[in-house]
Design an enzyme around this catalytic site. Structure first.
Site, PDB file in Angstrom:
ATOM      1  N   ARG A  49       0.125   2.824  -6.890  1.00 15.27           N
ATOM      2  CA  ARG A  49       0.090   1.772  -5.866  1.00 15.27           C
ATOM      3  C   ARG A  49       1.479   1.158  -5.675  1.00 15.27           C
ATOM      4  NH1 ARG A  49      -4.983   0.027  -4.113  1.00 15.27           N
ATOM      5  NH2 ARG A  49      -6.611   0.945  -5.370  1.00 15.27           N
ATOM      6  N   ASN A  93       6.416   1.961   1.553  1.00 14.76           N
ATOM      7  CA  ASN A  93       6.030   1.319   2.810  1.00 14.76           C
ATOM      8  C   ASN A  93       6.699  -0.048   2.963  1.00 14.76           C
ATOM      9  OD1 ASN A  93       4.623   3.508   3.597  1.00 14.76           O
ATOM     10  ND2 ASN A  93       2.575   2.656   3.273  1.00 14.76           N
ATOM     11  N   HIS A 142      -8.144  -5.712   2.352  1.00 17.92           N
ATOM     12  CA  HIS A 142      -8.591  -4.399   2.795  1.00 17.92           C
ATOM     13  C   HIS A 142      -8.625  -3.484   1.581  1.00 17.92           C
ATOM     14  CE1 HIS A 142      -9.300  -1.110   5.414  1.00 17.92           C
ATOM     15  NE2 HIS A 142      -8.170  -0.509   5.133  1.00 17.92           N
TER      16      HIS A 142
END
Ligand code: A3D
Length: 316
Positions: A92, A99, A179
Site C-alpha cells: 500500500r 500515485n 473507499h
C-alpha cells in the site's frame, strides 16, 4: 463550432476511467473536454476517435487530446484519474508513493493553469489522494473533492435492484466512509421508492449485499484478470461533474473535507454532500447509530494512516 458559454472539462489521465469519463461528458453534452496524459499520442488518439464518433452520436461539444497542461487553461472542472493501480507484490505504501508523486505533480499544474477549477480526484488510495490534492492545490476545500461514494452506492443500488427485481432508479442508498474495506454502507438509508429495505429483505440478504458492495472493486478485478472497473467509476465522477456544472444541487456521497462534521477534523472522507456550482456547498450530517458512528471513525483511522504515510514520504 459555437462553444461560448460551454463549460470546459479537463480529464487528466486518458486511461480506462479518464477516457470513459470524457466519453460520458461528450455524450451528455456536459462540456468541451480536454484529455491529458503523459503518454504521447494516447490522449490525442482517443480524443480524435471520440470526435469522429460525434457525427453519429450527435455531440455538439468538442474533445481534444494533449500532453501539455497549458491546454487546460480556464477549465471549469478537472477530473483526475491519472495513476497506477496496485500491482501484485506492491505494498500500500508503494502505491501511496507512486500515485502521491503523480497527484502532487498534476495538482501543481492545475494550480498554475486552471486556478479557478473545481477538482474531482478519482485516483487511489482515494481519500488520501484527495487530501494530498487539497494540500498541494491550496484551493478552498469546497473546490476539491473525491469520487468513491457515488460508485460504492451505485453498486449497492444495483445489487438491491437485482435482488428485488425492481428498477435500479427506484433504489436509493448512502455509503459513507473511506473507499475500501472500511466503507460504511447504511441500510437504514437504503430505500426502494421510499420503502426501507429492512421491510423488503431478510437481514442475511442485506448483509450479503453489503459484503458484495465492499468487495465490488475486487469482484470486477477477479473477472477482468487485468485492470479494474472503469464504466461505473467514470459514471460516478461524471454524475458529480453534472451536479456541479449544471448547478443541480444533488445530494451525493463524495469524499469531502471535514471540519468537525461527524466528529472528524482535517480529513477527507465519504459523506453526503450537496453539489452545486461552487462545488461542495454543504456537508449533510445524517443521524447515525452508535455502531455506524464507530464504523465511520474506524474508517477515518485507516485514512489517517495513509495521511501519515504521505507525511513520512514528505509529500505533505
Ligand atoms: P489506467 O487505465 O492505467 O489509466 C491511468 C492513466 O494515467 C494512464 O493512461 C497513464 O498514462 C496516466 N498517467 C500516469 N501518470 C500520469 C501523469 N503524471 N499525468 C497524466 N497522466 C498520467 O487506470 P484506470 O483509468 O483504470 O484507473 C486510474 C486510477 O483511478 C487508478 O489509481 C485507480 O485505482 C483509480 N480508480 C479509482 C476508483 C474509485 O472508486 C476511487 C475506481 C476506479 C479506478
Amino acid at each position: 463550432m459555437h462553444t461560448q458559454g460551454v463549460p470546459k472539462i479537463a480529464c487528466i489521465g486518458a486511461g480506462n476511467v479518464g477516457a470513459t469519463a470524457a466519453q460520458y461528458c461528450l455524450e451528455m453534452g456536459l462540456g468541451n473536454v480536454v484529455l491529458v496524459d503523459i503518454v504521447e499520442g494516447l490522449p490525442q488518439g482517443k480524443a480524435l476517435d471520440m470526435t469522429e464518433a460525434g457525427p453519429i452520436r450527435n455531440y455538439s461539444v468538442t474533445c481534444t487530446g494533449t500532453n501539455d497542461y497549458a491546454d487546460i487553461a480556464g477549465a471549469d472542472l478537472v477530473i483526475v484519474t491519472a495513476g497506477l493501480p496496485r500491482k501484485p507484490g506492491m505494498t500500500r505504501l508503494d502505491l501511496l508513493e507512486k500515485n502521491g508523486r503523480i497527484i502532487s505533480g498534476i495538482c501543481g499544474q492545475i494550480k498554475q493553469h486552471a486556478p479557478d477549477a473545481i477538482v474531482i480526484i478519482v485516483t487511489n488510495p482515494l481519500d488520501v489522494m484527495v487530501y494530498l490534492a487539497y494540500k498541494t492545490l491550496g484551493f478552498p476545500n469546497n473546490r476539491v473533492l473525491g469520487m468513491a461514494g457515488c460508485l460504492d452506492s451505485a453498486r449497492m443500488r444495483a445489487f438491491v435492484a437485482m435482488e428485488l427485481s425492481v428498477s435500479m432508479t427506484n433504489v436509493d442508498t448512502m455509503v459513507l466512509g473511506s473507499h475500501g474495506d472500511a466503507m460504511v454502507p447504511l441500510p437504514q438509508y437504503t430505500t426502494v421508492s421510499g420503502i426501507p429495505i429492512t421491510q423488503l429483505m431478510a437481514q442475511e440478504r442485506i448483509a450479503a449485499i453489503i459484503a458484495r458492495t465492499r468487495d465490488g472493486g475486487g469482484e470486477i478485478v477477479r473477472l477482468l484478470k487485468t485492470g479494474s472497473a472503469f464504466y461505473a467509476p467514470a459514471a460516478g465522477a461524471v454524475r458529480m461533474a453534472q451536479s456541479i456544472l449544471r448547478d443541480e444541487r444533488q445530494v451525493l456521497p463524495c469524499a469531502a473535507y471535514l471540519n468537525g462534521e461527524y466528529g472528524l477534523n482535517d480529513i477527507y472522507m465519504g459523506v453526503p454532500c450537496l453539489l452545486g456550482r461552487s462545488g461542495v456547498e454543504n456537508v449533510v450530517e445524517l443521524k447515525l447509530t452508535e455502531q455506524e458512528t464507530a464504523a465511520l471513525h474506524h474508517s477515518a483511522c485507516e485514512v489517517q494512516e495513509g495521511m501519515e504515510g504521505l507525511r513520512q514520504l514528505g509529500l505533505i
